[in-house]
Scaffold this motif. Structure first.
Motif, PDB file in Angstrom:
ATOM      1  N   ILE A  17      48.150 -45.458  41.194  1.00 33.77           N
ATOM      2  CA  ILE A  17      49.503 -45.700  40.671  1.00 33.77           C
ATOM      3  C   ILE A  17      49.451 -45.941  39.169  1.00 33.77           C
ATOM      4  O   ILE A  17      50.251 -45.387  38.398  1.00 33.77           O
ATOM      5  N   ILE A  18      48.501 -46.763  38.722  1.00 36.76           N
ATOM      6  CA  ILE A  18      48.362 -47.030  37.280  1.00 36.76           C
ATOM      7  C   ILE A  18      48.046 -45.743  36.530  1.00 36.76           C
ATOM      8  O   ILE A  18      48.616 -45.470  35.469  1.00 36.76           O
ATOM      9  N   LYS A  19      47.142 -44.940  37.086  1.00 36.16           N
ATOM     10  CA  LYS A  19      46.782 -43.677  36.445  1.00 36.16           C
ATOM     11  C   LYS A  19      47.993 -42.765  36.325  1.00 36.16           C
ATOM     12  O   LYS A  19      48.219 -42.140  35.272  1.00 36.16           O
ATOM     13  N   LYS A  20      48.809 -42.693  37.363  1.00 38.44           N
ATOM     14  CA  LYS A  20      49.999 -41.839  37.346  1.00 38.44           C
ATOM     15  C   LYS A  20      51.002 -42.316  36.306  1.00 38.44           C
ATOM     16  O   LYS A  20      51.537 -41.523  35.516  1.00 38.44           O
ATOM     17  N   LEU A  21      51.277 -43.621  36.287  1.00 41.23           N
ATOM     18  CA  LEU A  21      52.288 -44.140  35.369  1.00 41.23           C
ATOM     19  C   LEU A  21      51.809 -44.190  33.930  1.00 41.23           C
ATOM     20  O   LEU A  21      52.623 -44.180  33.005  1.00 41.23           O
ATOM     21  N   GLU A  22      50.498 -44.236  33.721  1.00 48.33           N
ATOM     22  CA  GLU A  22      49.978 -44.158  32.354  1.00 48.33           C
ATOM     23  C   GLU A  22      50.163 -42.757  31.780  1.00 48.33           C
ATOM     24  O   GLU A  22      50.291 -42.580  30.578  1.00 48.33           O
ATOM     25  N   SER A  23      50.163 -41.753  32.659  1.00 53.57           N
ATOM     26  CA  SER A  23      50.338 -40.373  32.187  1.00 53.57           C
ATOM     27  C   SER A  23      51.798 -40.068  31.896  1.00 53.57           C
ATOM     28  O   SER A  23      52.115 -39.335  30.956  1.00 53.57           O
ATOM     29  N   ASN A  64      65.800 -43.805  37.230  1.00 55.57           N
ATOM     30  CA  ASN A  64      65.132 -44.366  38.404  1.00 55.57           C
ATOM     31  C   ASN A  64      63.625 -44.154  38.398  1.00 55.57           C
ATOM     32  O   ASN A  64      62.968 -44.319  39.408  1.00 55.57           O
ATOM     33  N   ARG A  65      63.082 -43.781  37.253  1.00 53.28           N
ATOM     34  CA  ARG A  65      61.637 -43.624  37.157  1.00 53.28           C
ATOM     35  C   ARG A  65      60.973 -44.977  36.923  1.00 53.28           C
ATOM     36  O   ARG A  65      61.526 -45.845  36.255  1.00 53.28           O
ATOM     37  N   TYR A  66      59.779 -45.126  37.455  1.00 54.13           N
ATOM     38  CA  TYR A  66      58.973 -46.323  37.222  1.00 54.13           C
ATOM     39  C   TYR A  66      58.127 -46.100  35.977  1.00 54.13           C
ATOM     40  O   TYR A  66      57.696 -44.979  35.696  1.00 54.13           O
ATOM     41  N   TYR A  67      57.890 -47.169  35.248  1.00 51.38           N
ATOM     42  CA  TYR A  67      57.108 -47.070  34.022  1.00 51.38           C
ATOM     43  C   TYR A  67      56.410 -48.404  33.784  1.00 51.38           C
ATOM     44  O   TYR A  67      56.840 -49.451  34.291  1.00 51.38           O
ATOM     45  N   TYR A 110      38.862 -55.438  30.443  1.00 49.47           N
ATOM     46  CA  TYR A 110      38.455 -55.985  31.734  1.00 49.47           C
ATOM     47  C   TYR A 110      39.087 -55.183  32.870  1.00 49.47           C
ATOM     48  O   TYR A 110      38.429 -54.838  33.847  1.00 49.47           O
ATOM     49  N   ASN A 111      40.401 -54.884  32.735  1.00 56.24           N
ATOM     50  CA  ASN A 111      41.088 -54.111  33.771  1.00 56.24           C
ATOM     51  C   ASN A 111      40.443 -52.757  33.980  1.00 56.24           C
ATOM     52  O   ASN A 111      40.307 -52.273  35.110  1.00 56.24           O
ATOM     53  N   GLN A 112      40.063 -52.103  32.885  1.00 62.43           N
ATOM     54  CA  GLN A 112      39.450 -50.787  32.987  1.00 62.43           C
ATOM     55  C   GLN A 112      38.131 -50.852  33.749  1.00 62.43           C
ATOM     56  O   GLN A 112      37.851 -50.022  34.625  1.00 62.43           O
ATOM     57  N   LYS A 113      37.320 -51.855  33.437  1.00 62.37           N
ATOM     58  CA  LYS A 113      36.053 -52.041  34.156  1.00 62.37           C
ATOM     59  C   LYS A 113      36.317 -52.301  35.638  1.00 62.37           C
ATOM     60  O   LYS A 113      35.618 -51.796  36.510  1.00 62.37           O
ATOM     61  N   LEU A 114      37.348 -53.127  35.895  1.00 63.50           N
ATOM     62  CA  LEU A 114      37.671 -53.481  37.266  1.00 63.50           C
ATOM     63  C   LEU A 114      38.115 -52.255  38.053  1.00 63.50           C
ATOM     64  O   LEU A 114      37.663 -52.015  39.176  1.00 63.50           O
ATOM     65  N   LEU A 115      38.977 -51.443  37.458  1.00 65.73           N
ATOM     66  CA  LEU A 115      39.454 -50.240  38.129  1.00 65.73           C
ATOM     67  C   LEU A 115      38.313 -49.264  38.406  1.00 65.73           C
ATOM     68  O   LEU A 115      38.237 -48.657  39.483  1.00 65.73           O
TER      69      LEU A 115
END
Length: 306
Positions: A13-19, A73-76, A88-93
């Motif tokens: 989900i994070i990868k999709k919304l980052e794009s 209605n898009r999520y961002y 830290y989040n990147q390492k965790l993912l």
């Protein structure tokens, strides 16, 4: 929905919304078409699950996800964490994605091969992390590779730093009140004492290490501009996997790519440059050119003596 699959969903989900911002339907389509969902044989993804995942992503990764902005209605992703939390989040993912692949497929050893060299000392990691957070005085024995001696240390632990798959404790040695680094792989007989230290140190390690490459002499405070000329072949690798966060591409020719850095020319950085051989050349500063030239001369002399 498989209970042990949630971390993979969060990462996707994070990868999709980052794009790009996406509707529920777009997120659902992306997830169901992912190889992760196909491998897990998951055929559906409900709006209710998405809402729950968004709440958990916020709690776990400090990422805020919204929708219905200006009738959209898009999520961002509405907010990003601080740089240090984001790292830290990147390492965790990354850890979650690898771990999930291994857990889903017990036969992974036929397809995935890890580096055989493993760092030691990680058994001390959480104890030291606890000591840092709670300002506990730490005792241990530390081995010095250079003089081959084991010495007793009493320190005030302040931070942990990673460098090339090794971890280092950053601490004030009470013997001489000096800030030092200690490799976790060289620490023995670690003891976190009940005693707390009262000193209030004002080190800004985020700023301190911003211009560092690897492990540095902690008393150094002289970052400088460094320019490297890289062969086209090696430059492409360095472009895709930067050596340091300060890396900037400043010039490109048919044969070479030039990169500029702002950092301490540490021993670790000099060794990194030397590891590329003739593919990488230091253009400035002159002091670093001399050091690299001397190292190459010493290496050649060592071979000549044989």
């Amino acid at each position: 929905m498989k209970k042990d699959f949630y971390l993979t969903r969060y990462a996707l989900i994070i990868k999709k919304l980052e794009s790009a911002p996406s509707t529920y339907a777009q997120i659902e389509e992306y997830l169901l078409n992912s190889f992760e969902f196909q491998d897990a044989e998951i055929k559906s993804y409900s709006m209710r699950t998405l809402q729950r995942d968004i709440r958990e992503i916020s709690n776990l990764f400090n990422l805020t996800i919204h929708n219905k902005k200006r009738r959209d209605n898009r999520y961002y992703i509405d907010s990003r964490p601080m740089m240090e939390v984001d790292e830290y989040n990147q390492k965790l993912l990354e850890s979650f994605q690898v771990s999930n692949a291994l857990n889903l497929h017990p036969d992974f050893s036929d397809f995935i091969f890890f580096e055989s060299r493993k760092p030691t000392g990680l058994e001390h990691f959480y104890d030291l992390f606890f000591a840092i957070r709670n300002k506990r005085i730490v005792l241990f024995e530390h081995y010095n590779y250079k003089n081959k001696k084991m010495t007793s240390r009493k320190v005030h632990p302040l931070a942990l730093k990673e460098s090339k798959d090794r971890w280092y404790l950053i601490a004030v040695d009470t013997k001489d009140k000096t800030l030092k680094s200690f490799g976790l792989d060289r620490i023995n007989h670690l003891s976190v004492t009940p005693q707390k230290f009262r000193e209030k140190y004002k080190y800004n390690f985020r700023e301190h290490f911003k211009n560092a490459f690897g492990v540095m002499n902690l008393t150094e405070q002289n970052p400088q501009k460094i320019v490297l000329k890289c062969s086209r072949h090696q430059g492409e690798y360095i472009r895709s996997f930067p050596l340091h966060q300060s890396q900037k591409e400043v010039k490109e020719t048919p044969d070479d790519i030039y990169f500029e850095f702002f950092l301490h020319p540490t021993y670790d950085f000099r060794q990194e440059i030397l590891s590329y051989g003739k593919e990488v050349k230091v253009m400035e500063p002159e002091s670093l050119i001399r050091e690299i030239r001397q190292s190459l001369s010493d290496s050649l002399q060592a071979y000549s003596e044989d």
